[in-house]
Each structure stands twice: as C-alpha cells, then as structure tokens.
Design a protein around this motif. Structure first.
Motif, short mmCIF file in Angstrom:
data_model
loop_
_atom_site.label_atom_id
_atom_site.label_comp_id
_atom_site.label_asym_id
_atom_site.label_seq_id
_atom_site.Cartn_x
_atom_site.Cartn_y
_atom_site.Cartn_z
N PRO A 101 66.17 138.73 52.41
CA PRO A 101 65.80 140.15 52.51
C PRO A 101 64.73 140.61 51.51
N VAL A 102 64.61 139.94 50.36
CA VAL A 102 63.58 140.35 49.39
C VAL A 102 62.35 139.44 49.42
N ALA A 103 62.24 138.60 50.44
CA ALA A 103 61.12 137.66 50.52
C ALA A 103 59.76 138.37 50.47
N HIS A 104 59.67 139.54 51.04
CA HIS A 104 58.39 140.26 51.09
C HIS A 104 57.89 140.65 49.70
N ILE A 105 58.79 140.74 48.71
CA ILE A 105 58.34 141.03 47.34
C ILE A 105 58.53 139.83 46.42
N ALA A 106 59.12 138.76 46.91
CA ALA A 106 59.38 137.60 46.07
C ALA A 106 58.39 136.46 46.28
N LEU A 145 54.56 134.96 48.14
CA LEU A 145 53.20 135.37 48.53
C LEU A 145 52.82 134.91 49.94
N GLU A 146 53.81 134.56 50.75
CA GLU A 146 53.54 134.22 52.14
C GLU A 146 54.71 134.68 52.99
N THR A 147 54.47 134.77 54.27
CA THR A 147 55.53 135.19 55.18
C THR A 147 56.15 133.96 55.87
N HIS A 148 57.29 134.19 56.46
CA HIS A 148 57.96 133.13 57.22
C HIS A 148 57.05 132.63 58.34
N GLU A 149 56.38 133.55 59.00
CA GLU A 149 55.50 133.19 60.12
C GLU A 149 54.33 132.32 59.64
N GLU A 150 53.75 132.67 58.49
CA GLU A 150 52.65 131.87 57.95
C GLU A 150 53.11 130.45 57.61
N ALA A 151 54.28 130.35 56.97
CA ALA A 151 54.80 129.04 56.59
C ALA A 151 55.17 128.21 57.81
N LEU A 152 55.77 128.86 58.80
CA LEU A 152 56.17 128.16 60.02
C LEU A 152 54.97 127.58 60.76
N ALA A 153 53.82 128.24 60.66
CA ALA A 153 52.62 127.79 61.37
C ALA A 153 51.90 126.63 60.66
N ARG A 154 52.30 126.32 59.45
CA ARG A 154 51.62 125.26 58.70
C ARG A 154 51.93 123.88 59.31
N PRO A 155 50.93 123.00 59.36
CA PRO A 155 51.16 121.67 59.92
C PRO A 155 52.01 120.81 58.98
N ASP A 156 52.58 119.76 59.51
CA ASP A 156 53.38 118.85 58.70
C ASP A 156 52.59 118.29 57.53
N SER A 157 51.30 118.09 57.70
CA SER A 157 50.47 117.55 56.61
C SER A 157 50.51 118.47 55.39
N PHE A 158 50.59 119.77 55.59
CA PHE A 158 50.70 120.71 54.47
C PHE A 158 51.97 120.44 53.68
N MET A 217 48.35 125.92 26.86
CA MET A 217 49.15 125.11 27.78
C MET A 217 50.44 125.85 28.10
N GLN A 218 50.67 126.04 29.40
CA GLN A 218 51.87 126.79 29.79
C GLN A 218 52.42 126.30 31.11
N GLY A 219 53.72 126.51 31.27
CA GLY A 219 54.37 126.31 32.55
C GLY A 219 54.34 127.63 33.31
N HIS A 220 54.36 127.53 34.63
CA HIS A 220 54.39 128.73 35.47
C HIS A 220 55.45 128.48 36.54
N VAL A 221 56.54 129.22 36.46
CA VAL A 221 57.65 129.08 37.40
C VAL A 221 57.33 129.87 38.67
N VAL A 222 57.45 129.21 39.81
CA VAL A 222 57.21 129.84 41.11
C VAL A 222 58.29 129.37 42.10
N GLY A 223 58.38 130.08 43.21
CA GLY A 223 59.22 129.63 44.32
C GLY A 223 60.70 129.54 44.01
N VAL A 224 61.21 130.45 43.21
CA VAL A 224 62.64 130.43 42.85
C VAL A 224 63.46 130.92 44.04
#
Length: 184
Positions: free
Chosen positions: A27-32, A34-47, A98-105
C-alpha cells in the motif's frame, strides 16, 4: 527463528523479480519505491538477470540481502549500494565520501514486527562497513512515517538534505544517515 539472512546469488533472478513485484504492490509502494508495479512487470528477464548479477554475493558495488523463511520463500530484502567520493548520486548530488546507500527495503506484511527488518539492516550495515563506508544513508519520502520511525529506531538521523521527487517537485524525500561506529 530458522530464517536465513544472506546475499542473493546471480542465478536467483526469478526470486529477485518476484519479491520486487510483491514490494511494489504494498500500500505504501507509491511513496517507498521509484517505480510502479506495471513498470517492473514490463521489464524483460535480462533486466532481472543483470540486477541479480550486480547485487549478488561477491559483487563489490552493491549487495542485495534477503531473508529466507524456513520453507525457502523470500520474505524480506534490502540492497546496499556503495557510493564513491567524487561521483554523483542518483539525484545529481556530489558524493563527498565513501558511503553505503540503502535502497529497496521490503518485508512482507505478515513478517513485519518480527525483528527481521532489524536483522536485514544489521547485515546490510556490516556489508557497507566492510567495504570501507564511512557512513550509510537512505532516502525516505516525507510522508512515509512508518519507515522514518523505523530508521530512527535503528540509529539513522535526518541529515537535513531534502531531495525533490522527479516528476513531483512539490513532494520531498529526506536523507537519513548513520555514521560508521568508531572502533575502540
């Protein structure tokens, strides 16, 4: 707890894809994210193959860490990117050290509150510190109070940097940082 916390393997790209698609239906994906379900679903297997290879065990620039349940199902993930000084980050800001950047939690809703997110963060921070990161940061939407409360609880604090969202400059994201602990 019989969960396994580990880095992904390059050949596990179908599970990487499945978990990301599940995250993008939260439910909070739209603010969590930077892509939508539809965009991710359309990506090819190579991605997804490239994504898994770039963050798998042994990769040096990024690491995707997952929580594997006793039945083998992936129930949580986070990725840590290494940002080198002298480069520019995804938002166009200069990276000064030098820094780490946490994403995709993401932790599946039925597993939240079990301590798995803390364990994921511990593993991600350990990986970043092991790569020489002086600090680790993350970016969180100004309206994502649940995430902000968690990040504060595990030691991250707002840096004061506000990042406008591309496409919605009236919305802001906040940078939270955690300095590398000093060794005794």
């Amino acid at each position: 707890m019989n969960y396994v916390i580990r880095s992904i393997r390059a050949d596990e790209w179908p599970a990487v894809k499945e978990l990301r698609l599940a995250a993008l239906q939260d439910p909070v994906a739209h603010i969590a994210f930077l892509e939508t379900h539809e965009e991710a679903l359309a990506r090819p297997d190579s991605f997804w193959m490239d994504r898994a290879a770039g963050g798998c065990e042994g990769a040096v620039g990024a690491q995707q860490i997952i929580v594997e349940a006793p039945d083998g199902r992936w129930v949580g993930t986070l990725t840590v990117l290494i940002e080198e000084p002298g480069t520019t980050d995804w938002a166009g800001y200069p990276v000064e050290r030098m820094q780490g950047h946490v994403v995709g939690v993401f932790v599946r809703p039925e597993e939240r509150g079990s301590g798995l997110t803390e364990v994921l963060f511990d593993a991600g921070l350990e990986w970043a510190w092991g790569r020489g990161a002086e600090r680790t940061r993350l970016i969180v939407h100004e309206d994502n109070g649940r995430a902000q409360r968690f990040y504060r609880r595990v030691g991250f604090v707002p840096s004061g940097l506000l990042v406008p969202l591309s496409g919605s400059p009236e919305e802001k994201e906040l940078e939270f940082v955690l300095e590398r602990p000093q060794r005794p």
